[in-house]
Design an enzyme around this catalytic site. Structure first.
Site, short mmCIF file in Angstrom:
data_model
loop_
_atom_site.label_atom_id
_atom_site.label_comp_id
_atom_site.label_asym_id
_atom_site.label_seq_id
_atom_site.Cartn_x
_atom_site.Cartn_y
_atom_site.Cartn_z
N ARG A 222 0.84 -1.17 0.00
CA ARG A 222 -0.21 0.11 -0.12
C ARG A 222 0.86 1.19 -0.08
O ARG A 222 2.04 1.11 0.07
CB ARG A 222 -0.72 0.01 1.19
N GLN A 223 0.26 2.44 -0.10
CA GLN A 223 0.98 3.48 -0.05
C GLN A 223 1.54 3.81 1.35
O GLN A 223 1.00 3.36 2.54
CB GLN A 223 0.26 5.06 -0.61
N ASN A 224 2.73 4.37 1.23
CA ASN A 224 3.70 4.73 2.61
C ASN A 224 3.94 3.43 3.28
O ASN A 224 4.32 3.62 4.58
CB ASN A 224 2.76 5.37 3.56
N SER A 245 11.16 -0.12 -8.13
CA SER A 245 9.94 0.76 -8.59
C SER A 245 10.14 2.00 -9.13
O SER A 245 11.21 1.97 -9.82
CB SER A 245 9.20 0.94 -7.30
N ASP A 247 10.14 6.37 -8.78
CA ASP A 247 11.11 7.38 -7.71
C ASP A 247 10.03 7.57 -6.78
O ASP A 247 10.53 7.82 -5.55
CB ASP A 247 10.96 8.58 -8.47
N SER A 278 7.06 3.68 -13.87
CA SER A 278 6.97 4.75 -15.10
C SER A 278 7.68 5.99 -14.77
O SER A 278 7.97 6.54 -15.99
CB SER A 278 5.37 5.22 -15.07
N GLU A 623 5.05 13.46 -6.39
CA GLU A 623 4.05 13.27 -5.56
C GLU A 623 3.19 14.49 -5.07
O GLU A 623 3.88 15.56 -5.04
CB GLU A 623 4.56 12.53 -4.21
#
Length: 653
Positions: A222-224, A245, A247, A278, A623
C-alpha cells in the site's frame, strides 16, 4: 534569460572529492567519512596484464583459449583448433560482468576445475542479453592444483568487480574476499504497468545472486508501506536499502529514514534504485553517472542492476521542503509547479501505459496550455556550478574506487510481509565463506536452478558441473544471530534518550531531520541577499540531479553532491511549438543552447515559491502535495546513493 546566467556561461567550480567506500567499510562516523574522502590510489593501467593463462572450455571437446585479465576487461584468444585472426567475443569488459563462480565436475574421474563468468553484453539491436562463459583449468595433474588456479582467477575477477586491491606479490587467494553485503529489497509489484515483479523475478534476483549479494525482498502492499517499514528497521543489520519501482518508493524510504528519532544515523544508510516504474528519473541519472548510454525500460533496469552488482556509494543532496501548513518532507529529485506538475498528476489516469503516459500527458498539456502567476525567490549559490558538456553529448564521470561486501549473517524473514522465501522462486544458494564467517552465505548463483543449470553446465555428453565453494566452511564457527524482525512504525526510544517524542504531521511528511538554517519562517520577509522574480509562468522546476525523467536531462551539469538546487522556469508568452522544442531538446540535455528568451535558470541554495493563482498543482518528487506557498533548502551530501563506480562503463564498446 531575464538577466540570469545560462549554465554554459557560469564559472567552473572545483569539483568536490567524491566519497567512495567499500561494502565492508561503509563510513560509520565523521572520522570514517573523512578518511573515505582521501584521494584513491592510482589505478592500474587498463592494459596492464594481471593474470595470463591457458584454459580449456566446457564441454571438454571444445576449443582452448589464452586468457588475459586486465583491470578493465577479460581478453579471450582461441588457440586450438585454429587461432582466430579476428576473435569474435574476444573482449569481455568488466562493466558487462555481474559476477563469477567456481565449479567442479560431478564425474569423479575429471581432475579439471572450472570457473564461470556471468556477462550481459549488448546485442546487435543494442539490448542486453545474458551469457555465460565457462573455462576449464586442466593444466595440472590433480584436481586440487587445478582448483587453486580456478579460484585464483575467480577471486581476481571478484576483486576487480568490487574494487578490492589485488596483492602485489601475486598471491591471489579466496581469503581476500569479504562476505557479501546485506541488502533489503523493496518492490512495488504494481509498478511499471505491473511488470515490476516479473522483471524483478526474471532479471534482478538472478543477477544480484550471480554477484553474490545477500538480500531479503519484501513486496510493498500500500502507499507509505515502505516508509513504515524503514521507520521500524534495525539499520545496523543492513548495508543498503534498494527499491524496485519508480521514484515514488524511494521518496517513501528516504522520508521514513528522516522521520526517525535517530535520523542522523539513519540517513547515512545507503539507498539504491532499480527502475521498474513509469517515472525513473533518478535511475536515468545513475545510468549516466555510470557511463552507460541513455536507456529506457528493461535496458535501463539491466544497466542499473549491473552498477548495483559492482557496488559503489556517492553522497546525495537532499532538499528539505516546507509546505504551507508547516509540514516538511525531503526531496531527492524535484519540486514542480505549472506544466510539469500538471502533466505528472493528470497523466496518472494513463498509468497503465507506463512511461508513455508522460508523452500522452505532454500532448494533452500542450493542447490546454495554462499560465500561472507567482513569485519565485531564491538564495543564489555562492559558488557557481560547473559548466555543462557540449550539447551534443552527455559528460561521463571518471573511474574511481568501488565497493566491496561486508559480512552478513543468514537472512531471517519477517512473518509480517511477503519476502522472497515465501514466494515460488527456486534460487539455490551455494555457499562462500570468509575466514571467521559464522555461517555459509549465498554467493555462487545458479541463476534460478533447474533449467539454467542444465543450459549453462549440463554439457552435451559431458558430466554436469556443480558449484565449488571458494572457501570451506569453518568447522567450529558459532551460529550468527538472526536478523531482527522487520516491524512497522518508528523504533521505540529508550527512556533515557532525552529526545522529545515526535509530533504528528501530515501524511508523507517528516517531523525530524536537520534544521533549515537558511530559511526564515514561511510568510516572513526574506533577507536582502535573496533574488525575487514575479510574473506569469508556464512552469517552474527545482531539480537536484541531472534527470527529470529517464530520457529527460533537465540539468545536464548537475551532480548528485553539488550542493545546489537547479531552478528552471519558463515565462508566459512562449508558443506551444517552442515549448515542445524545449522538451525535445531536453532528451539530449541541449535545451539551454536553444537561446529561448522565455527560459530562465539559476543555481541556488534555497528558494521560496509563492503561487498567486488560486488553483494549481504542486508536486515533490512527482508526489502531489498541498497547494500554496512553499520553501526549500538544500542539505548537501545528507544521504548516500548506491550508484556503482562512476564511469565504470566508460570502456564499454
Amino acid at each position: 534569460m531575464n538577466g540570469h546566467l545560462q549554465p554554459e556561461e557560469q564559472q567552473n567550480q572545483t569539483p568536490k572529492q567524491e566519497l567512495t567506500w567499500s561494502w565492508g567499510h561503509r563510513p560509520k562516523n565523521t572520522l570514517d567519512r573523512a578518511e573515505a574522502m582521501a584521494p584513491p590510489p592510482s589505478p592500474l593501467a587498463a592494459s596492464t596484464p594481471l593474470l595470463h593463462g591457458e584454459f580449456g572450455s566446457y564441454p571438454a571437446r571444445g576449443p582452448r583459449f589464452a586468457l588475459t585479465l586486465t583491470s578493465q576487461a577479460l581478453h579471450i584468444q582461441r588457440l586450438r583448433p585454429k587461432p582466430e585472426a579476428r576473435p569474435r567475443g574476444g573482449l569481455v569488459p568488466l562493466a558487462e560482468v555481474s559476477g563469477c563462480c567456481t565449479l567442479r565436475s560431478r564425474s569423479p574421474s575429471d581432475t579439471a576445475a572450472y570457473f564461470c563468468i556471468y556477462t550481459y553484453p549488448r546485442g546487435r539491436r543494442g539490448g542486453r542479453r545474458r551469457a555465460t562463459r565457462t573455462f576449464r583449468a586442466d593444466g595440472a595433474a590433480t584436481y586440487e592444483e587445478n582448483r587453486v588456479e580456478a579460484q585464483r582467477w575467480a577471486t581476481a575477477l571478484v576483486c576487480l568487480l568490487r574494487g578490492l586491491p589485488l596483492p602485489g606479490d601475486g598471491e591471489i587467494t579466496p581469503e581476500l574476499l569479504p562476505r557479501p553485503p546485506r541488502l533489503l529489497l523493496l518492490v512495488n509489484p504494481f509498478g511499471g504497468r505491473g511488470l515490476a515483479w516479473q522483471w524483478c523475478k526474471n532479471h534482478v534476483l538472478p543477477m544480484i545472486s550471480e554477484a553474490g549479494l545477500s538480500f531479503n525482498l519484501i513486496q510493498t502492499e500500500r502507499q507509505n508501506h515502505a516508509r513504515e517499514l524503514v521507520q521500524g528497521l534495525s539499520l545496523s543489520e543492513w548495508d543498503g536499502i534498494v527499491t524496485l519501482s519508480g521514484d515514488g518508493l524511494l521518496f517513501e524510504v528516504l522520508n521514513g529514514l528522516l522521520d526517525r528519532p535517530d535520523w542522523e544515523e539513519a540517513v547515512k544508510m545507503p539507498v539504491g534504485i532499480l527502475p521498474c516504474g513509469s517515472g525513473n528519473a533518478l535511475a536515468g541519472a545513475v545510468n549516466r553517472h555510470g557511463g552507460f548510454e541513455p536507456a529506457l525500460g528493461l535496458d535501463l533496469l539491466l544497466n542499473c542492476s549491473l552498477l548495483l552488482c559492482r557496488g559503489g556509494g556517492h553522497p546525495l543532496d537532499l532538499l528539505s521542503v516546507t509546505l504551507a501548513s508547516g509540514s516538511r518532507c525531503f526531496s531527492f529529485l524535484s519540486v514542480a509547479w505549472g506544466f510539469v506538475s500538471d502533466v505528472d498528476i493528470q497523466s496518472e489516469r494513463f498509468r497503465a501505459l507506463g512511461s508513455a503516459r508522460f508523452t500522452l500527458g505532454t500532448v494533452l498539456g500542450l493542447a490546454a496550455l495554462h499560465t500561472y502567476r507567482g513569485r519565485l525567490s531564491y538564495l543564489p549559490a555562492t559558488v557557481e556550478p560547473a559548466s555543462p558538456a557540449p550539447a551534443h553529448s552527455l559528460p561521463r564521470a571518471k573511474s574511481e574506487l568501488t565497493l566491496t561486501p561486508e559480512p552478513a549473517p543468514p537472512m531471517a524473514h519477517s512473518p509480517l510481509h511477503r519476502s522472497v522465501s515465501d514466494l515460488p522462486l527456486p534460487l539455490p544458494q551455494p555457499a562462500l565463506v570468509s575466514p571467521g564467517s559464522p555461517e555459509p552465505l549465498p554467493v555462487l548463483s545458479l541463476n534460478g536452478g533447474g533449467p539454467e543449470l542444465a543450459g549453462d553446465w549440463g554439457g552435451a555428453g559431458d558430466a554436469p558441473l556443480s558449484p565449488d565453494p571458494l572457501l570451506p566452511s569453518p568447522p567450529s564457527s558459532p551460529k550468527a544471530a538472526p536478523l531482527s524482525p522487520i516491524t512497522e512504525g518508528p523504533p521505540e526510544m529508550p527512556a533515557s534518550s532525552g529526545l522529545p517524542p515526535p509530533t504528528s504531521g501530515a501524511p508523507g511528511t517528516s517531523t525530524w531531520g536537520p534544521p533549515d538554517h537558511l530559511l526564515p519562517p514561511l510568510g516572513t520577509p526574506l533577507p536582502p541577499d535573496w533574488v525575487t522574480l514575479e510574473g506569469d509562468f508556464v512552469l517552474m522546476l527545482a531539480i537536484s540531479p541531472s534527470h527529470l525523467g529517464a530520457d529527460l536531462v533537465a540539468a545536464p551539469h548537475a551532480r548528485f553532491d553539488d550542493g545546489l538546487v537547479h531552478l528552471c522556469w519558463v515565462r508566459s508568452g512562449i508558443s506551444r511549438a517552442a515549448l515542445l522544442r524545449l522538451f525535445l531538446a531536453m532528451e539530449r540535455g541541449s535545451h539551454f543552447s536553444l537561446g529561448c528568451p522565455h527560459l530562465g535558470y539559476a543555481a541556488a541554495r534555497a528558494f521560496r515559491l509563492e503561487p498567486l493563482t488560486p488553483r494549481g498543482v504542486l508536486t515533490v518528487d512527482g508526489e502531489l502535495v498541498e497547494y500554496g506557498p512553499l520553501q526549500a533548502q538544500m542539505h548537501p551530501g545528507l544521504g548516500t546513493l548506491l550508484t556503482g563506480p562512476p564511469g565504470c562503463a566508460g570502456q564499454e564498446p
